[in-house]
Design a protein around this motif. Structure first.
Motif, short mmCIF file in Angstrom:
data_model
loop_
_atom_site.label_atom_id
_atom_site.label_comp_id
_atom_site.label_asym_id
_atom_site.label_seq_id
_atom_site.Cartn_x
_atom_site.Cartn_y
_atom_site.Cartn_z
N GLU A 1 20.83 9.18 6.05
CA GLU A 1 21.20 8.79 4.85
C GLU A 1 20.28 7.74 4.43
OE1 GLU A 1 25.52 8.07 4.15
OE2 GLU A 1 26.02 9.33 5.84
N TYR A 2 19.98 7.13 5.32
CA TYR A 2 18.74 5.80 5.14
C TYR A 2 17.52 5.73 5.46
CZ TYR A 2 22.94 3.78 3.23
OH TYR A 2 24.42 3.26 2.65
N ASP A 3 16.45 5.43 4.73
CA ASP A 3 15.14 5.28 5.39
C ASP A 3 14.99 4.37 6.77
OD1 ASP A 3 13.92 7.25 3.55
OD2 ASP A 3 14.30 5.33 2.05
N ILE A 4 15.70 3.06 6.70
CA ILE A 4 15.65 2.16 7.51
C ILE A 4 17.20 1.77 8.02
CG2 ILE A 4 14.65 0.11 8.32
CD1 ILE A 4 12.70 0.22 5.97
N VAL A 5 17.42 1.80 9.38
CA VAL A 5 18.70 1.32 9.83
C VAL A 5 18.35 -0.03 10.71
CG1 VAL A 5 20.76 1.83 10.61
CG2 VAL A 5 19.79 3.74 9.55
N VAL A 6 18.95 -0.96 10.34
CA VAL A 6 18.64 -2.20 11.17
C VAL A 6 19.88 -2.78 11.86
CG1 VAL A 6 16.67 -2.61 9.69
CG2 VAL A 6 18.84 -3.57 9.05
#
Length: 245
Positions: A122-127
């Motif tokens: 769902e997201y481009d970056i997961v941190v």
């Protein structure tokens, strides 16, 4: 691109990147932990280890690991170039559909990468952000002050900017060009991600005390270099904004 295939619960391909400077006591354990995790969560994978001009046996160890396993990719920098340069070298060396990085000092549980994978569709970056940071008080205080300054100057609102537990879609690193040689590299990531309108998700992860080796992040030279890079970046972004008007 979907995070997983229709017939598998694992990512299509995943690179794990470790920058390493004088980590002979940790690097083999870190690579072994990465391989175990990758076998669970990726159909194909690689472990990219960047030896940042280490003066100990780090380079020798990763070369041996690469001979034993073709999925281990050793990268050697001729001299110590700084955390940012080592990390960027590894990130742009990585070739998989998804790219994750962490430190090689064993302060994170790599199995918690599944917390990031849950959201990468769902997201481009997961941190990650350290739910309970296991560092001395002075490092926590420095991190708090740094995060506040970055929010004020650059508008970066990630709660734990320098947490070394991040997962990217391939397109992010194909789009942004990171130049920071030092500790500012994580700040630069989020500033450029915001400029390119990449979506970011934050999740809590565990953090542990460093058992072996020495931290270099509190070195006065490292801190001074980070401040120089921060104000230089602020000037570039302000100039870019002025020219865009």
């Amino acid at each position: 691109m979907a995070a997983v295939s229709e017939n598998d619960t694992r990512l299509s391909s995943l690179s794990i990147v470790f920058p390493a400077y004088n980590e002979e006591s940790n690097i083999e354990k870190a690579v072994d932990a990465a391989r175990q995790v990758l076998q669970k969560y990726a159909q194909s994978y690689e472990v990219v280890v960047v030896n940042d001009g280490s003066k100990d046996r780090t380079g020798e160890i990763i070369d041996r690991l690469a001979r034993e396993d073709k999925n281990v990719v050793p990268v050697h920098l001729a001299q110590n170039s700084g955390y940012g340069r080592a990390l960027c070298t590894g990130l742009y060396k990585a070739r998989c559909d998804y790219i994750f990085f962490s430190d090689s000092d064993l302060q994170f549980d790599l199995n918690e990468i599944n917390k990031l994978i849950e959201w990468i569709g769902e997201y481009d970056i997961v941190v990650g952000y350290r739910a309970k940071r296991a560092d001395p008080f002075h490092r926590k205080l420095n991190a708090w002050a740094w995060n506040r300054l970055v929010r004020i100057l650059l508008g970066v609102k990630v709660r734990d900017i320098d947490c070394a537990f991040k997962l990217f879609r391939r397109k992010v690193l194909d789009t942004i060009k990171l130049d920071s040689a030092g500790a500012l590299v994580n700040t630069e990531m989020f500033a450029m991600a915001a400029q390119n309108e990449f979506s970011v998700k934050e999740v809590p992860v565990s953090h542990f005390e460093r058992r072996q080796g020495q931290q270099t992040g509190a070195n006065p030279k490292v801190i001074l270099k980070a401040f120089r890079e921060l104000f230089a970046m602020y000037g570039r972004l302000k100039l870019k904004g002025t020219n865009a008007q």
